[in-house]
Design a protein around this motif. Structure first.
Motif, mmCIF file in Angstrom:
data_model
loop_
_atom_site.group_PDB
_atom_site.id
_atom_site.type_symbol
_atom_site.label_atom_id
_atom_site.label_comp_id
_atom_site.label_asym_id
_atom_site.label_seq_id
_atom_site.Cartn_x
_atom_site.Cartn_y
_atom_site.Cartn_z
ATOM 1 N N UNK A 73 0.816 -1.221 0.000
ATOM 2 C CA UNK A 73 0.000 0.000 0.000
ATOM 3 C C UNK A 73 0.845 1.264 0.000
ATOM 4 N N UNK A 74 2.149 1.141 0.307
ATOM 5 C CA UNK A 74 2.959 2.343 0.464
ATOM 6 C C UNK A 74 4.139 2.482 -0.469
ATOM 7 N N UNK A 75 4.447 1.449 -1.286
ATOM 8 C CA UNK A 75 5.603 1.541 -2.176
ATOM 9 C C UNK A 75 5.245 0.951 -3.534
ATOM 10 N N UNK A 76 6.172 1.045 -4.464
ATOM 11 C CA UNK A 76 5.946 0.472 -5.788
ATOM 12 C C UNK A 76 5.722 -1.027 -5.670
ATOM 13 N N UNK A 77 4.552 -1.469 -6.125
ATOM 14 C CA UNK A 77 4.204 -2.874 -5.982
ATOM 15 C C UNK A 77 5.026 -3.766 -6.906
ATOM 16 N N UNK A 78 5.354 -3.276 -8.087
ATOM 17 C CA UNK A 78 6.143 -4.094 -9.008
ATOM 18 C C UNK A 78 7.578 -4.271 -8.502
ATOM 19 N N UNK A 79 8.135 -3.233 -7.884
ATOM 20 C CA UNK A 79 9.489 -3.362 -7.322
ATOM 21 C C UNK A 79 9.482 -4.307 -6.118
ATOM 22 N N UNK A 80 8.427 -4.222 -5.312
ATOM 23 C CA UNK A 80 8.294 -5.137 -4.178
ATOM 24 C C UNK A 80 8.224 -6.584 -4.656
ATOM 25 N N UNK A 81 7.468 -6.818 -5.709
ATOM 26 C CA UNK A 81 7.352 -8.163 -6.257
ATOM 27 C C UNK A 81 8.671 -8.644 -6.867
ATOM 28 N N UNK A 82 9.425 -7.723 -7.456
ATOM 29 C CA UNK A 82 10.726 -8.093 -8.024
ATOM 30 C C UNK A 82 11.667 -8.610 -6.939
ATOM 31 N N UNK A 83 11.709 -7.896 -5.811
ATOM 32 C CA UNK A 83 12.566 -8.344 -4.710
ATOM 33 C C UNK A 83 12.083 -9.674 -4.137
ATOM 34 N N UNK A 84 10.762 -9.821 -4.048
ATOM 35 C CA UNK A 84 10.200 -11.066 -3.513
ATOM 36 C C UNK A 84 10.551 -12.260 -4.393
ATOM 37 N N UNK A 85 10.484 -12.073 -5.720
ATOM 38 C CA UNK A 85 10.808 -13.164 -6.656
ATOM 39 C C UNK A 85 12.262 -13.609 -6.520
ATOM 40 N N UNK A 86 13.152 -12.649 -6.375
ATOM 41 C CA UNK A 86 14.572 -12.981 -6.249
ATOM 42 C C UNK A 86 14.824 -13.798 -4.982
ATOM 43 N N UNK A 87 14.266 -13.350 -3.865
ATOM 44 C CA UNK A 87 14.443 -14.066 -2.609
ATOM 45 C C UNK A 87 13.782 -15.447 -2.658
ATOM 46 N N UNK A 183 12.167 -8.883 -14.959
ATOM 47 C CA UNK A 183 11.102 -8.178 -15.674
ATOM 48 C C UNK A 183 10.370 -7.183 -14.779
ATOM 49 N N UNK A 184 10.035 -7.603 -13.581
ATOM 50 C CA UNK A 184 9.311 -6.724 -12.657
ATOM 51 C C UNK A 184 10.166 -5.571 -12.173
ATOM 52 N N UNK A 185 11.463 -5.813 -12.048
ATOM 53 C CA UNK A 185 12.342 -4.769 -11.541
ATOM 54 C C UNK A 185 12.768 -3.746 -12.579
ATOM 55 N N UNK A 186 12.856 -4.155 -13.861
ATOM 56 C CA UNK A 186 13.463 -3.268 -14.852
ATOM 57 C C UNK A 186 12.592 -2.969 -16.068
ATOM 58 N N UNK A 187 11.476 -3.670 -16.241
ATOM 59 C CA UNK A 187 10.694 -3.500 -17.475
ATOM 60 C C UNK A 187 9.320 -2.895 -17.221
ATOM 61 N N UNK A 188 8.516 -3.494 -16.345
ATOM 62 C CA UNK A 188 7.124 -3.053 -16.174
ATOM 63 C C UNK A 188 7.024 -1.858 -15.234
ATOM 64 N N UNK A 189 5.890 -1.137 -15.347
ATOM 65 C CA UNK A 189 5.622 0.026 -14.499
ATOM 66 C C UNK A 189 4.420 -0.244 -13.611
ATOM 67 N N UNK A 190 4.448 0.367 -12.425
ATOM 68 C CA UNK A 190 3.342 0.237 -11.489
ATOM 69 C C UNK A 190 2.162 1.085 -11.973
ATOM 70 N N UNK A 191 0.948 0.520 -12.109
ATOM 71 C CA UNK A 191 -0.204 1.329 -12.546
ATOM 72 C C UNK A 191 -0.636 2.328 -11.472
#
Length: 437
Positions: A73-87, A183-191
């Motif tokens: 709810x408070x940060x870029x959701x796509x960047x959050x998902x990118x970090x989650x995928x890596x971990x 892809x989530x970290x470098x390509x897509x944008x948060x709507x």
């Protein structure tokens, strides 16, 4: 405000989110075809396997899901998902390196840490990609991904486990998440948040502390009944999903590979079709009468439970041989159960997104996920294992059949809660259903 529209970028991001969700669930479902080899290698009981396949994951997941939802709810959701995928990729590969049962349990906890933001962040994004009257089908595409992934997790996974071992299977399913992270970290944008919310009731208000926000959401009677109904349903569904392969091995005499193939292709594939159909049906019927948003899940539960009881009690008879694969007659009822058991998901999740403001959807979905994870992933498989062990002196190898019957009793309570949800929604000023033009 410019007039928002749904285009190929929305569909592409939805596809990527579904792929991430599917990969996460392959990591969960593949344990179903690992139960027997892991149990024999480490010399543990059904209860212990219920622990590692459920509670070891769900306890940590539930602890972190609410803070993860707040992050969404408070940060870029796509960047959050990118970090989650890596971990997640790293933690899943660590499961394949486990040299003891307790090391495997700890690795599963690490997977839970990395997976905790996935559902809340993804559902928040989807609510901003599609308007309410198109949202149920979009949600069904997202939530159907795990059911289709069962084809990989159970059938292909069973082949990998049988030929290369369960450790190699864990290593292989961690690899795709590395690409998703990039892809989530470098390509897509948060709507943009809340771009379909035209009602003043959904105006974004400043977020308060996590505890206050959670209490505000749980104070909504419709939301409270809805997420508890989902939790009770997932308790039963996860128990079936985790133990169905073992049930086919023990009660129908199939090999691990054959049981995994049937559970994957028939259960996973049919459940995915059922999820997509229910989302389409909800988008077509709900704009005409809002009560269908609850009616569709209730009908699905009644039909699914009826088919499941028949499946579990059906005698060990073979319908036909397909090549070298014996197909039990009971699989017809299993297919019917799989088709209807997912009817509740898309309409219920869509309703959650409509009950709360845009900047609280991550927290709302996190609470829903906590309940479903604790009851479903945590308690469901463990309870089935406990019942199976307890009934073994009486029923022997058939104990799992009756254990799975017992863990599906909570679905009756879920139906009652959905009926109560419908009455609360009728009175709620938060429910807004946009009608298709």
């Amino acid at each position: 405000m410019s007039n928002p529209h749904v285009g190929w970028r929305s569909h592409g991001l939805l596809l990527l989110l579904a792929a991430v969700f599917a990969d996460n669930f392959v990591g969960r479902q593949i344990l179903a075809v690992m139960i027997e080899p892991i149990k024999h290698e480490f010399g543990v009981s059904d209860t212990a396997m219920g622990l590692v396949s459920g509670l070891a994951f769900s306890g940590v997941y539930a602890l972190l899901a609410l803070p993860a939802g707040r992050l969404a709810d408070g940060m870029s959701r796509t960047r959050l998902l990118a970090m989650a995928c890596l971990l997640w990729a790293l933690a899943t590969m660590l499961c394949g390196l486990a040299v003891s049962f307790w090391m495997l349990a700890l690795a599963r906890m690490a997977v839970a840490v990395s997976e905790s933001p996935t559902t809340s962040a993804s559902m928040s994004v989807i609510a901003d990609l599609y308007p309410p009257h198109r949202r149920s089908f979009a949600i069904s595409c997202f939530t159907a991904a795990p059911t289709f992934s069962a084809i990989i997790g159970l059938s292909l996974g069973a082949w990998v486990v049988e030929h290369y071992g369960w450790r190699m299977a864990f290593m292989l399913i961690g690899i795709p998440a590395l690409g998703f992270s990039a892809l989530l970290g470098f390509v897509v944008k948060d709507p943009a948040r809340g771009r379909w919310d035209l009602s003043s009731a959904h105006a974004a208000h400043p977020l308060q502390s996590l505890g206050i926000e959670a209490r505000k959401l749980l104070a909504l009677p419709a939301y409270r009944c809805l997420i508890l109904a989902g939790g009770l349903t997932t308790l039963s569904a996860y128990a079936i999903g985790m133990w169905n392969t073992s049930f086919l091995v023990r009660s129908h005499g199939l090999s691990l590979q054959h049981a995994g193939l049937l559970a994957g292709f028939i259960c996973g594939g049919v459940a995915g079709v059922g999820a997509l159909f229910s989302g389409w049906l909800s988008d077509h019927l709900t704009p005409r009468n809002a009560h269908w948003q609850i009616g569709i899940p209730v009908i699905g539960h009644v039909l699914a439970l009826s088919a499941l009881v028949t499946y579990l009690l059906w005698p060990n008879t073979v319908w036909r041989q397909l090549g070298g694969l014996p197909i039990p007659s009971a699989m017809l009822w299993c297919a019917l159960y799989s088709f209807f058991c997912t009817w509740w998901v898309a309409p219920s999740f869509n309703l959650v997104t409509q009950l709360v403001p845009a900047n609280r959807r991550g927290t709302a979905m996190a609470l829903q996920t906590i309940i479903s994870t604790l009851l479903g992933v945590g308690i469901g498989p463990l309870l089935a294992g406990l019942f199976s062990d307890a009934l073994q002196p009486v029923f022997g190898i058939e104990s799992l059949r009756y254990a799975l019957l017992l863990v599906n009793i909570p679905v009756l309570a879920a139906i009652g809660l959905l009926v109560r949800t419908s009455s609360h929604v009728t009175q709620s000023r938060y429910l807004t259903v946009e009608r298709a033009a």
